[in-house]
Design a protein around this motif. Sequence first.
Motif, PDB file in Angstrom:
ATOM      1  N   UNK A 400       0.831  -1.193   0.000  1.00  0.00           N
ATOM      2  CA  UNK A 400       0.000   0.000   0.000  1.00  0.00           C
ATOM      3  C   UNK A 400       0.869   1.248   0.000  1.00  0.00           C
ATOM      4  N   UNK A 401       0.266   2.367  -0.329  1.00  0.00           N
ATOM      5  CA  UNK A 401       1.020   3.611  -0.463  1.00  0.00           C
ATOM      6  C   UNK A 401       1.027   4.392   0.836  1.00  0.00           C
ATOM      7  N   UNK A 402       2.200   4.852   1.227  1.00  0.00           N
ATOM      8  CA  UNK A 402       2.290   5.764   2.364  1.00  0.00           C
ATOM      9  C   UNK A 402       1.970   7.174   1.889  1.00  0.00           C
ATOM     10  N   UNK A 403       1.562   8.026   2.806  1.00  0.00           N
ATOM     11  CA  UNK A 403       1.194   9.394   2.433  1.00  0.00           C
ATOM     12  C   UNK A 403       2.400  10.132   1.872  1.00  0.00           C
ATOM     13  N   UNK A 404       3.530  10.053   2.571  1.00  0.00           N
ATOM     14  CA  UNK A 404       4.783  10.622   2.045  1.00  0.00           C
ATOM     15  C   UNK A 404       5.696   9.464   1.656  1.00  0.00           C
ATOM     16  N   UNK A 405       5.973   9.296   0.361  1.00  0.00           N
ATOM     17  CA  UNK A 405       6.818   8.184  -0.076  1.00  0.00           C
ATOM     18  C   UNK A 405       8.288   8.559  -0.148  1.00  0.00           C
ATOM     19  N   UNK A 406       9.137   7.543  -0.139  1.00  0.00           N
ATOM     20  CA  UNK A 406      10.570   7.728  -0.366  1.00  0.00           C
ATOM     21  C   UNK A 406      10.819   7.759  -1.878  1.00  0.00           C
ATOM     22  N   UNK A 407      10.412   8.826  -2.536  1.00  0.00           N
ATOM     23  CA  UNK A 407      10.560   8.875  -3.993  1.00  0.00           C
ATOM     24  C   UNK A 407      11.210  10.162  -4.472  1.00  0.00           C
ATOM     25  N   UNK A 408      11.820  10.913  -3.569  1.00  0.00           N
ATOM     26  CA  UNK A 408      12.485  12.155  -3.939  1.00  0.00           C
ATOM     27  C   UNK A 408      13.932  12.103  -3.469  1.00  0.00           C
ATOM     28  N   UNK A 409      14.827  12.650  -4.267  1.00  0.00           N
ATOM     29  CA  UNK A 409      16.228  12.719  -3.874  1.00  0.00           C
ATOM     30  C   UNK A 409      16.343  13.627  -2.650  1.00  0.00           C
ATOM     31  N   UNK A 410      16.821  13.062  -1.541  1.00  0.00           N
ATOM     32  CA  UNK A 410      16.893  13.809  -0.295  1.00  0.00           C
ATOM     33  C   UNK A 410      15.713  13.569   0.619  1.00  0.00           C
ATOM     34  N   UNK A 411      14.876  12.568   0.304  1.00  0.00           N
ATOM     35  CA  UNK A 411      13.801  12.197   1.228  1.00  0.00           C
ATOM     36  C   UNK A 411      14.414  11.825   2.574  1.00  0.00           C
ATOM     37  N   UNK A 412      13.786  12.252   3.656  1.00  0.00           N
ATOM     38  CA  UNK A 412      14.356  12.077   4.993  1.00  0.00           C
ATOM     39  C   UNK A 412      13.672  10.936   5.729  1.00  0.00           C
ATOM     40  N   UNK A 413      14.462  10.022   6.241  1.00  0.00           N
ATOM     41  CA  UNK A 413      13.928   8.882   6.973  1.00  0.00           C
ATOM     42  C   UNK A 413      14.582   8.743   8.329  1.00  0.00           C
ATOM     43  N   UNK A 414      13.891   8.061   9.234  1.00  0.00           N
ATOM     44  CA  UNK A 414      14.403   7.875  10.600  1.00  0.00           C
ATOM     45  C   UNK A 414      15.043   6.509  10.727  1.00  0.00           C
ATOM     46  N   UNK A 415      16.304   6.482  11.135  1.00  0.00           N
ATOM     47  CA  UNK A 415      17.045   5.234  11.248  1.00  0.00           C
ATOM     48  C   UNK A 415      16.671   4.500  12.531  1.00  0.00           C
ATOM     49  N   UNK A 416      16.745   3.183  12.468  1.00  0.00           N
ATOM     50  CA  UNK A 416      16.449   2.349  13.641  1.00  0.00           C
ATOM     51  C   UNK A 416      17.126   1.003  13.444  1.00  0.00           C
ATOM     52  N   UNK A 417      17.174   0.193  14.509  1.00  0.00           N
ATOM     53  CA  UNK A 417      17.664  -1.168  14.389  1.00  0.00           C
ATOM     54  C   UNK A 417      16.654  -1.992  13.586  1.00  0.00           C
ATOM     55  N   UNK A 418      17.156  -2.903  12.800  1.00  0.00           N
ATOM     56  CA  UNK A 418      16.322  -3.614  11.830  1.00  0.00           C
ATOM     57  C   UNK A 418      15.137  -4.335  12.459  1.00  0.00           C
ATOM     58  N   UNK A 419      15.352  -5.010  13.570  1.00  0.00           N
ATOM     59  CA  UNK A 419      14.299  -5.827  14.168  1.00  0.00           C
ATOM     60  C   UNK A 419      13.678  -5.175  15.402  1.00  0.00           C
ATOM     61  N   UNK A 420      13.976  -3.898  15.631  1.00  0.00           N
ATOM     62  CA  UNK A 420      13.430  -3.206  16.797  1.00  0.00           C
ATOM     63  C   UNK A 420      12.765  -1.912  16.328  1.00  0.00           C
ATOM     64  N   UNK A 421      11.457  -1.939  16.104  1.00  0.00           N
ATOM     65  CA  UNK A 421      10.786  -0.764  15.539  1.00  0.00           C
ATOM     66  C   UNK A 421      10.831   0.468  16.425  1.00  0.00           C
ATOM     67  N   UNK A 422      11.010   0.278  17.721  1.00  0.00           N
ATOM     68  CA  UNK A 422      11.006   1.414  18.641  1.00  0.00           C
ATOM     69  C   UNK A 422      12.412   1.810  19.079  1.00  0.00           C
TER      70      UNK A 422
END
Length: 487
Positions: A400-422
């Motif tokens: 499904x589509x997220x409201x803000x997608x990772x489709x722009x150069x410089x899109x900002x995301x929050x890093x986390x441990x792979x198996x620990x969502x929090x």
Amino acid sequence: MRVVRLTAAVLASLLGASDAFVPSSSNAAARAPFALGATNKAESSDENNVNVVVEQRRQRSRSTPLPPFLTDLARSASAATAAAALAAAVWSAPASVLGPRTTASSSNVESVWNGAALVASAKEQASGSGSRVNKDPESLLRLGLPINNKEVRKLAVNIENIRYNISSKRKTAALDDVKKTRLGLKAADKLTSSCRDAKTCAGIIDSMIEDLGPLEQAVKESVDYLQGSDQERAALDRGYKFQDKVQKSLTALEEQMIPAGYETPVPSEYTDLPILKGRATVEMLLKKADGGPFDVEGVNFPEAKMTLVIDGYTSPVTGGNFVDLVKRGFYDNMQIQRSDGFVVQTGDPEGAAEGFVGTPSKSLGAGKNGERLIPLEIFIQGDKGPFYESTMEDEGRGGQATVLPFSSYGAMGWARDEYEPNSGGSQFFWLLFDSDLTPAGKNVLDGRYPCFGYVTEGADFLRDTREGDIIVKAKITQGAENLVQPK
């Protein structure tokens, strides 16, 4: 963090849709395998206007002209070696759920706005479907606004098509879209009826109609000039400039359509964390560790200046956490800690802690070194608010589509441990988006990491941002009043 290897069949499916226009010489083959997690101590061994770069290059060397209106096309291109690199490494692995899934209560949603979904349909989202990826951060931010006016969405399509058609020199199509835009603006009542202040919106509409005149004239002039001539480029550059003015006015118009008092619902267990109610603009200044220049398409800049728009409508907790850290000066004088051709990442402070150490949320507790943790926060198109502490796949909603997608150069995301969502704390990344590696409908980041904003100006500086480069200063320039601190 583990890396998922791709089979040849998966690689073929990923490369099935591409909107790249111009091949580039990016050395993607040298990119290292990579996973989108927070960096840790064991892993770690160790106003300039970028938008005028292309014009400066043209003036310096007439043999390789590339006018500003073609910059977007050149950005999306990649060499064949980039595809080969993808087979070696790509990031995608669902996270495990730590604790129960948490969503906003229905009563909170109804108190905000009891109505239909307030965002664009999945077909409009770059991550959801289609063969042409929407890479324009300003367009993506408009699509993410909580508004419900079909006429302005139709208007936006026509205005954005003008830009696309100028970029691809489809001049007749661009002129047709100008006519459609003018016709749509003349139906002002259908637009102002959704505005908080109809008079303000009427003024914005008048300015848009006024700017359409020189825009149309510039495109008409380009038709009469020889293909590829300096005169044609100058005319299209001028048309592109006025299109940009119209597009920025469109943003102001749509922002006026956000209902008064609108707030994205946030579960009560997270209200002891900073919350961003609306949007904030952050300006970030970077310098090279060795004092050298940033090289953007052959032009040197003594420093890198980027403008970031942080979205609290889709990521109130994630966005609030980031803006709070900017306000505290947390990122000032911090080094870039990862730059591998896929992302540029920072946010890991010196010392044992792997994130900002502060008062933790009661529902999440602190990290192993006292880090303030935030929950994974995902907002899917059509929902009335984000869900927390689990990925889209964990919710059984993969694709499904997220409201803000990772489709722009410089899109900002929050890093986390792979198996620990929090496990997110203060580390974030800019995605160096490549539409050949992540074509429409194949984005493996959406729904697994929150996209909480975009670089709207200066994203090209990320191309020459390296490990060790320094964030000299990050400051809030707009929207500071939208940050709500815990009581």
